[in-house]
Design a protein around this motif. Sequence first.
Motif, PDB file in Angstrom:
ATOM      1  N   LEU A 145     -22.938  19.244  67.099  1.00  0.00           N
ATOM      2  CA  LEU A 145     -23.583  20.702  68.177  1.00  0.00           C
ATOM      3  C   LEU A 145     -22.689  20.894  69.058  1.00  0.00           C
ATOM      4  CD1 LEU A 145     -27.337  22.224  66.592  1.00  0.00           C
ATOM      5  CD2 LEU A 145     -24.871  21.617  64.992  1.00  0.00           C
ATOM      6  N   ASP A 146     -20.863  21.310  68.866  1.00  0.00           N
ATOM      7  CA  ASP A 146     -20.837  21.836  70.666  1.00  0.00           C
ATOM      8  C   ASP A 146     -20.833  23.296  70.919  1.00  0.00           C
ATOM      9  OD1 ASP A 146     -18.042  19.974  71.283  1.00  0.00           O
ATOM     10  OD2 ASP A 146     -17.619  21.718  71.123  1.00  0.00           O
ATOM     11  N   LEU A 147     -20.958  22.751  72.249  1.00  0.00           N
ATOM     12  CA  LEU A 147     -20.503  23.863  73.680  1.00  0.00           C
ATOM     13  C   LEU A 147     -19.842  23.962  74.381  1.00  0.00           C
ATOM     14  CD1 LEU A 147     -24.794  23.547  74.143  1.00  0.00           C
ATOM     15  CD2 LEU A 147     -23.196  25.009  71.665  1.00  0.00           C
ATOM     16  N   ARG A 148     -18.701  24.175  73.549  1.00  0.00           N
ATOM     17  CA  ARG A 148     -17.095  23.585  74.286  1.00  0.00           C
ATOM     18  C   ARG A 148     -17.101  25.344  74.970  1.00  0.00           C
ATOM     19  NH1 ARG A 148     -13.440  20.009  71.986  1.00  0.00           N
ATOM     20  NH2 ARG A 148     -15.176  18.681  71.661  1.00  0.00           N
ATOM     21  N   VAL A 149     -16.938  25.822  74.213  1.00  0.00           N
ATOM     22  CA  VAL A 149     -16.541  27.072  73.957  1.00  0.00           C
ATOM     23  C   VAL A 149     -17.637  28.332  73.841  1.00  0.00           C
ATOM     24  CG1 VAL A 149     -14.041  27.579  73.548  1.00  0.00           C
ATOM     25  CG2 VAL A 149     -15.907  27.142  71.899  1.00  0.00           C
ATOM     26  N   PRO A 150     -17.776  29.257  74.058  1.00  0.00           N
ATOM     27  CA  PRO A 150     -18.852  30.364  73.804  1.00  0.00           C
ATOM     28  C   PRO A 150     -19.859  30.410  72.594  1.00  0.00           C
ATOM     29  CG  PRO A 150     -18.078  31.629  74.805  1.00  0.00           C
ATOM     30  CD  PRO A 150     -17.043  30.638  74.695  1.00  0.00           C
ATOM     31  N   GLY A 151     -21.416  30.215  71.848  1.00  0.00           N
ATOM     32  CA  GLY A 151     -21.241  29.730  70.813  1.00  0.00           C
ATOM     33  C   GLY A 151     -21.455  28.319  70.392  1.00  0.00           C
ATOM     34  N   THR A 152     -22.430  28.465  69.060  1.00  0.00           N
ATOM     35  CA  THR A 152     -22.286  27.114  69.642  1.00  0.00           C
ATOM     36  C   THR A 152     -21.299  26.364  67.381  1.00  0.00           C
ATOM     37  OG1 THR A 152     -24.744  26.729  69.702  1.00  0.00           O
ATOM     38  CG2 THR A 152     -23.719  25.453  68.311  1.00  0.00           C
ATOM     39  N   HIS A 153     -20.217  25.560  67.705  1.00  0.00           N
ATOM     40  CA  HIS A 153     -19.579  25.045  66.625  1.00  0.00           C
ATOM     41  C   HIS A 153     -20.032  23.918  65.819  1.00  0.00           C
ATOM     42  CE1 HIS A 153     -17.528  28.527  69.303  1.00  0.00           C
ATOM     43  NE2 HIS A 153     -16.869  28.995  67.874  1.00  0.00           N
ATOM     44  N   LEU A 154     -19.203  23.410  65.055  1.00  0.00           N
ATOM     45  CA  LEU A 154     -19.467  22.291  64.650  1.00  0.00           C
ATOM     46  C   LEU A 154     -18.067  21.470  64.933  1.00  0.00           C
ATOM     47  CD1 LEU A 154     -21.124  20.503  63.069  1.00  0.00           C
ATOM     48  CD2 LEU A 154     -20.087  20.960  60.685  1.00  0.00           C
ATOM     49  N   ARG A 155     -18.411  19.789  64.891  1.00  0.00           N
ATOM     50  CA  ARG A 155     -17.546  19.192  65.065  1.00  0.00           C
ATOM     51  C   ARG A 155     -17.568  17.642  64.740  1.00  0.00           C
ATOM     52  NH1 ARG A 155     -13.458  21.936  68.716  1.00  0.00           N
ATOM     53  NH2 ARG A 155     -12.050  20.340  68.348  1.00  0.00           N
ATOM     54  N   ALA A 156     -16.684  17.240  64.282  1.00  0.00           N
ATOM     55  CA  ALA A 156     -16.453  15.703  63.875  1.00  0.00           C
ATOM     56  C   ALA A 156     -15.321  14.714  64.580  1.00  0.00           C
ATOM     57  CB  ALA A 156     -16.495  15.895  62.510  1.00  0.00           C
ATOM     58  N   ALA A 157     -15.832  13.522  64.158  1.00  0.00           N
ATOM     59  CA  ALA A 157     -14.629  12.601  64.975  1.00  0.00           C
ATOM     60  C   ALA A 157     -14.806  11.575  63.812  1.00  0.00           C
ATOM     61  CB  ALA A 157     -15.128  11.879  66.264  1.00  0.00           C
ATOM     62  N   VAL A 158     -14.185  10.652  62.851  1.00  0.00           N
ATOM     63  CA  VAL A 158     -13.564   9.730  62.325  1.00  0.00           C
ATOM     64  C   VAL A 158     -12.917   8.380  62.540  1.00  0.00           C
ATOM     65  CG1 VAL A 158     -12.619   8.852  60.162  1.00  0.00           C
ATOM     66  CG2 VAL A 158     -13.423  11.600  61.005  1.00  0.00           C
ATOM     67  N   SER A 159     -13.979   7.731  61.980  1.00  0.00           N
ATOM     68  CA  SER A 159     -13.036   6.593  62.316  1.00  0.00           C
ATOM     69  C   SER A 159     -13.015   5.806  60.433  1.00  0.00           C
ATOM     70  CB  SER A 159     -14.102   5.257  63.114  1.00  0.00           C
ATOM     71  OG  SER A 159     -13.568   3.815  62.952  1.00  0.00           O
TER      72      SER A 159
END
Length: 348
Positions: A145-159
Amino acid sequence: MILAPALLLAFAASPLAPVEFAGEQPQLAAAGERVALVFGEGHTIYFAGSGDGGRTFSSPVAVPSHGSLALGRHRGPRIAIAGEALVVTAIVAGEPGAGDLFAWRSTDDGHSWSAPVRLNHVAASAREGLHGLSGGGRVVTAAWLDLRVPGTHLRAAVSNDAGATWSEDRLVYESPSGTICQCCHPSAAVSPKGDVSVMFRNSLEGSRDLYLTTSHDGGHTFEPAAKLGNGTWELDGCPMDGGALGVDGRGAIATVWRCEKEVFFARPGQPEERIGTGRDPAIALVRNDAWSVAFRDDDGVSLIDGKSSEKQSLAVGGQAPVLVALDDGSWLVAWERDKRVFVAAVTR
């Protein structure tokens, strides 16, 4: 390692007594007889490994971390097995109001760990403290759960190299309402082909339902998220329960989640099936459509085998269950009680 059978109910047909550690919020990963356990105690992340299917575990080793560890209510460290490597992730804050998702890697069965790598590109954007991790082959994915902008968004990173390097974080889903559920953890799964799936609780038109999205290109792009099941949960608030996601050796996906006071199982695109009354469900899959679900109910921690549909009580007063399937057809279950972590095998 301390054995504490007096705290638990008897396990039907289980030959193993539970193993106990001081800590909270356990997580498991398994590959063959190799089992990895991670949990938190205070602000320290601990790892313990097993080479015999969970019969015995090594003494816990601290994963090098500095700062305040997000812990409790599905917040805490996660672990994945990626080939010969182990990958641990956790959200740690160096100061109040901060919170970043870090990854550590071990190539010597957890005896030593790499320096932490921050996965969220924008500092402090993972401060809600909720994330999921999964590995398959050499592919590992973390979603949060990411909060870099207003609201809660879903972000991911992959290896794609067993946690040695990571992609830049990418947006997985942005709700048209402006936010997904603000305090329900996401779940991730990696298929044998390397497809990356993420499940999360949305917030749309007054409902808090579970959605699933999949990437077929290593996390570069994700398909439009699709709602799971036919029912809906109209809720003006956050249940703090994001369910769980699993994928079997054929790549088939299964999900489990809570709606109001009930726990449901569903395959993508199919109607949900009620499992029982409870919350905080976890799921493990094996071949031939076999699955098992552990969840918290009024008795403590219970387990249902999909083949029998009979509930088995595992622990009085336990909570935060997780489980993995072992190659011999048994299940390894972990849970917490009174700031203690328990791990035990359950046979079918």
